[in-house]
Design a protein around this motif. Structure first.
Motif, short mmCIF file in Angstrom:
data_model
loop_
_atom_site.label_atom_id
_atom_site.label_comp_id
_atom_site.label_asym_id
_atom_site.label_seq_id
_atom_site.Cartn_x
_atom_site.Cartn_y
_atom_site.Cartn_z
N THR A 65 -5.79 -4.46 20.88
CA THR A 65 -4.73 -6.15 20.68
C THR A 65 -4.17 -6.18 19.31
O THR A 65 -4.08 -6.89 19.12
N LEU A 66 -3.77 -4.86 18.91
CA LEU A 66 -3.00 -4.87 17.35
C LEU A 66 -2.36 -3.62 17.91
O LEU A 66 -2.32 -2.94 18.37
N SER A 67 -1.07 -3.92 16.93
CA SER A 67 0.05 -3.11 16.81
C SER A 67 -0.26 -1.67 16.22
O SER A 67 -0.83 -1.93 15.26
N LEU A 68 0.42 -0.75 16.80
CA LEU A 68 -0.08 0.80 15.67
C LEU A 68 0.73 -0.19 13.86
O LEU A 68 0.23 0.24 12.90
N ALA A 69 2.15 -0.88 13.64
CA ALA A 69 2.50 -1.13 12.89
C ALA A 69 1.55 -1.83 12.09
O ALA A 69 1.44 -2.16 11.24
N ASP A 70 0.88 -3.11 12.65
CA ASP A 70 -0.16 -3.92 11.99
C ASP A 70 -1.35 -2.99 11.19
O ASP A 70 -2.00 -3.30 10.50
N LEU A 71 -2.08 -2.01 12.09
CA LEU A 71 -2.45 -0.96 11.67
C LEU A 71 -2.56 -0.50 10.46
O LEU A 71 -3.08 -0.95 9.31
N VAL A 72 -1.28 -0.22 10.75
CA VAL A 72 -0.28 1.35 9.06
C VAL A 72 -0.76 0.43 8.10
O VAL A 72 -1.25 0.80 7.23
N LYS A 73 -0.02 -0.92 8.45
CA LYS A 73 -0.15 -1.91 7.53
C LYS A 73 -1.16 -1.83 6.65
O LYS A 73 -1.39 -2.11 5.58
N GLU A 74 -2.06 -2.66 7.36
CA GLU A 74 -3.17 -3.09 6.98
C GLU A 74 -3.86 -2.34 6.18
O GLU A 74 -4.66 -2.16 5.16
N VAL A 75 -3.97 -1.09 6.69
CA VAL A 75 -5.03 0.20 6.22
C VAL A 75 -4.55 0.45 4.75
O VAL A 75 -4.62 0.94 3.80
N LYS A 76 -3.45 0.71 4.80
CA LYS A 76 -2.45 0.99 3.69
C LYS A 76 -2.35 0.35 2.80
O LYS A 76 -2.28 0.81 1.39
N THR A 77 -2.50 -1.13 3.16
CA THR A 77 -2.63 -2.03 2.19
C THR A 77 -3.83 -2.04 1.20
O THR A 77 -4.48 -2.06 0.48
N ALA A 78 -5.01 -1.97 2.24
CA ALA A 78 -6.24 -2.26 1.58
C ALA A 78 -6.48 -0.48 1.04
O ALA A 78 -6.96 -1.04 -0.49
N SER A 79 -6.54 -0.11 1.20
CA SER A 79 -6.67 1.65 0.58
C SER A 79 -5.53 1.86 -0.32
O SER A 79 -6.72 2.31 -1.60
N GLY A 80 -4.87 1.30 -0.94
CA GLY A 80 -3.98 1.15 -1.84
C GLY A 80 -4.39 0.13 -2.57
O GLY A 80 -4.73 1.21 -4.26
N LYS A 81 -4.88 -0.84 -2.65
CA LYS A 81 -5.56 -1.67 -3.66
C LYS A 81 -6.66 -0.94 -3.91
O LYS A 81 -7.68 -1.16 -5.16
N TRP A 82 -7.41 -0.33 -3.19
CA TRP A 82 -9.11 0.10 -3.58
C TRP A 82 -8.84 1.22 -3.74
O TRP A 82 -9.84 1.11 -4.87
N LEU A 83 -8.04 2.02 -3.81
CA LEU A 83 -7.65 3.50 -5.03
C LEU A 83 -7.68 2.72 -6.51
O LEU A 83 -8.40 3.38 -7.40
#
Length: 119
Positions: A65-83
């Protein structure tokens, strides 16, 4: 057929901006764990996360139910903020804009996991 099934194995790779070695040994394992958790929160399965100081590799099963582009966008955004929250020295952290994504046949899963483990 009342149900939908998929088993799409993807090898994801992306770097830190300008390949800067932000992910030193002190933060690398925590970052890999955070990335795995972020993928799971998006209803995808994380088989492995690895990498070195300037890039990461992920082996994931993409949700149907999730596009590859959305997966990468969400993971990179969340991890960048977290870091950036982990250490004042990481306030300038950024991931590169792009990424690599490669489909992998299920028969090659163990080979991919070994490859990520040796990064």
């Amino acid at each position: 057929m009342p149900q939908s099934l998929s088993n799409i194995l993807i090898h994801l790779i992306w770097s830190t901006k300008d390949r800067h070695p932000w992910l030193n040994l002190g933060i690398r394992d925590k970052t890999h764990a955070f990335l795995a958790g972020s993928v799971r929160q998006l209803d995808c399965e994380t088989y492995r996360v690895g990498g070195v100081a300037d890039h990461v590799h992920l082996a994931v099963r993409l949700s149907r139910t999730l596009s590859l582009a959305d997966l990468v966008k969400e993971v990179k955004t969340a991890s960048g903020k977290w870091l950036k929250e982990q250490d004042p020295a990481l306030t300038g952290f950024h991931w590169q804009q792009g990424y690599g994504a490669f489909s992998v046949g299920i028969s090659q899963k163990e080979t991919l996991l070994r490859y990520i483990d040796t990064q």
